[in-house]
Design a protein around this motif. Structure first.
Motif, PDB file in Angstrom:
ATOM      1  N   SER A 127       0.836  -1.203   0.000  1.00  0.00           N
ATOM      2  CA  SER A 127       0.000   0.000   0.000  1.00  0.00           C
ATOM      3  C   SER A 127       0.869   1.250   0.000  1.00  0.00           C
ATOM      4  CB  SER A 127      -0.897   0.028   1.237  1.00  0.00           C
ATOM      5  OG  SER A 127      -1.788  -1.028   1.200  1.00  0.00           O
ATOM      6  N   TRP A 128       1.953   1.191   0.775  1.00  0.00           N
ATOM      7  CA  TRP A 128       2.849   2.337   0.853  1.00  0.00           C
ATOM      8  C   TRP A 128       3.504   2.610  -0.496  1.00  0.00           C
ATOM      9  CZ3 TRP A 128       3.294   6.535   3.076  1.00  0.00           C
ATOM     10  CH2 TRP A 128       4.484   7.257   3.096  1.00  0.00           C
ATOM     11  N   LEU A 129       3.924   1.563  -1.180  1.00  0.00           N
ATOM     12  CA  LEU A 129       4.532   1.740  -2.507  1.00  0.00           C
ATOM     13  C   LEU A 129       3.525   2.330  -3.495  1.00  0.00           C
ATOM     14  CD1 LEU A 129       6.647  -1.518  -2.777  1.00  0.00           C
ATOM     15  CD2 LEU A 129       7.522   0.818  -2.651  1.00  0.00           C
ATOM     16  N   GLU A 130       2.275   1.851  -3.428  1.00  0.00           N
ATOM     17  CA  GLU A 130       1.237   2.397  -4.301  1.00  0.00           C
ATOM     18  C   GLU A 130       1.026   3.879  -4.004  1.00  0.00           C
ATOM     19  OE1 GLU A 130      -2.054  -0.216  -3.540  1.00  0.00           O
ATOM     20  OE2 GLU A 130      -1.200  -1.814  -4.792  1.00  0.00           O
ATOM     21  N   TYR A 131       0.987   4.223  -2.724  1.00  0.00           N
ATOM     22  CA  TYR A 131       0.813   5.624  -2.357  1.00  0.00           C
ATOM     23  C   TYR A 131       2.009   6.454  -2.839  1.00  0.00           C
ATOM     24  CZ  TYR A 131       0.844   9.940   0.150  1.00  0.00           C
ATOM     25  OH  TYR A 131       0.936  11.272   0.431  1.00  0.00           O
ATOM     26  N   ARG A 132       3.231   5.925  -2.663  1.00  0.00           N
ATOM     27  CA  ARG A 132       4.435   6.662  -3.070  1.00  0.00           C
ATOM     28  C   ARG A 132       4.423   6.938  -4.564  1.00  0.00           C
ATOM     29  NH1 ARG A 132       5.890   9.868  -2.072  1.00  0.00           N
ATOM     30  NH2 ARG A 132       8.048   9.924  -2.574  1.00  0.00           N
ATOM     31  N   ALA A 133       3.978   5.954  -5.355  1.00  0.00           N
ATOM     32  CA  ALA A 133       3.919   6.164  -6.803  1.00  0.00           C
ATOM     33  C   ALA A 133       2.959   7.306  -7.124  1.00  0.00           C
ATOM     34  CB  ALA A 133       3.481   4.877  -7.502  1.00  0.00           C
ATOM     35  N   ARG A 162       0.545   8.545   5.380  1.00  0.00           N
ATOM     36  CA  ARG A 162       1.290   7.399   5.912  1.00  0.00           C
ATOM     37  C   ARG A 162       0.605   6.848   7.169  1.00  0.00           C
ATOM     38  NH1 ARG A 162       7.810   6.834   6.458  1.00  0.00           N
ATOM     39  NH2 ARG A 162       7.733   4.594   6.683  1.00  0.00           N
ATOM     40  N   LYS A 163       0.146   7.749   8.047  1.00  0.00           N
ATOM     41  CA  LYS A 163      -0.580   7.313   9.249  1.00  0.00           C
ATOM     42  C   LYS A 163      -1.845   6.557   8.861  1.00  0.00           C
ATOM     43  CE  LYS A 163      -1.453  10.794  11.897  1.00  0.00           C
ATOM     44  NZ  LYS A 163      -1.560  12.031  12.682  1.00  0.00           N
TER      45      LYS A 163
END
Length: 147
Positions: A21-27, A128-129
């Motif tokens: 999920s974090w990688l998807e958000y970062r993209a 992120r939270k």
């Protein structure tokens, strides 16, 4: 279906799902940063840019203002001073950092974060939270280690 038999417990699966999920958000955040003009060169490493933003902001909140040379020491094993300088040039051009001469040594340029950097940082940390919460993380101040 031919799936590999991989034994992961629920906590490990939650951590892995959180990472994805974090990688998807970062993209998505990277696309937003490029569209907003914060990163002029889409081929530059977003990891390096993230780490520079985080390092400068964190040190500033602790009362320390860093120089390009100090930042470069954190990255010396995997990137060059020129690359760091280019990232910082992008950040200055986007209005998230200001280079300011050190009053004690005019040869040194201090990297001062702007309000814009902290606004982006706040949005970034809120997202992120939220990702952490979706994966079962709950902050408990009573369990936090004292500094």
């Amino acid at each position: 279906e031919n799936h590999m038999d991989v034994a992961l417990d629920l906590e490990q699966r939650a951590i892995l799902a959180s990472d994805v999920s974090w990688l998807e958000y970062r993209a998505e955040f990277r696309r937003h940063m490029i569209k907003g003009g914060f990163l002029k060169h889409r081929w530059r490493s977003i990891f390096e840019a993230d780490m520079i933003f985080t390092l400068i902001g964190h040190k500033w909140l602790q009362g320390e203002i860093l120089t390009v040379k100090q930042i470069a020491t954190y990255f010396e094993d995997f990137t060059s001073d020129v690359t760091i300088t280019r990232h910082i040039d992008d950040m200055v051009a986007s209005g998230t950092l200001v280079r300011r001469p050190d009053s004690k040594d005019r040869r040194r340029l201090l990297l001062v974060p702007t309000q814009r950097l902290f606004e982006i940082g706040r949005i970034f940390l809120e997202a992120r939270k939220e990702i952490a919460r979706k994966h079962g993380f709950n902050y408990d101040p009573s369990r936090a280690s004292p500094e």
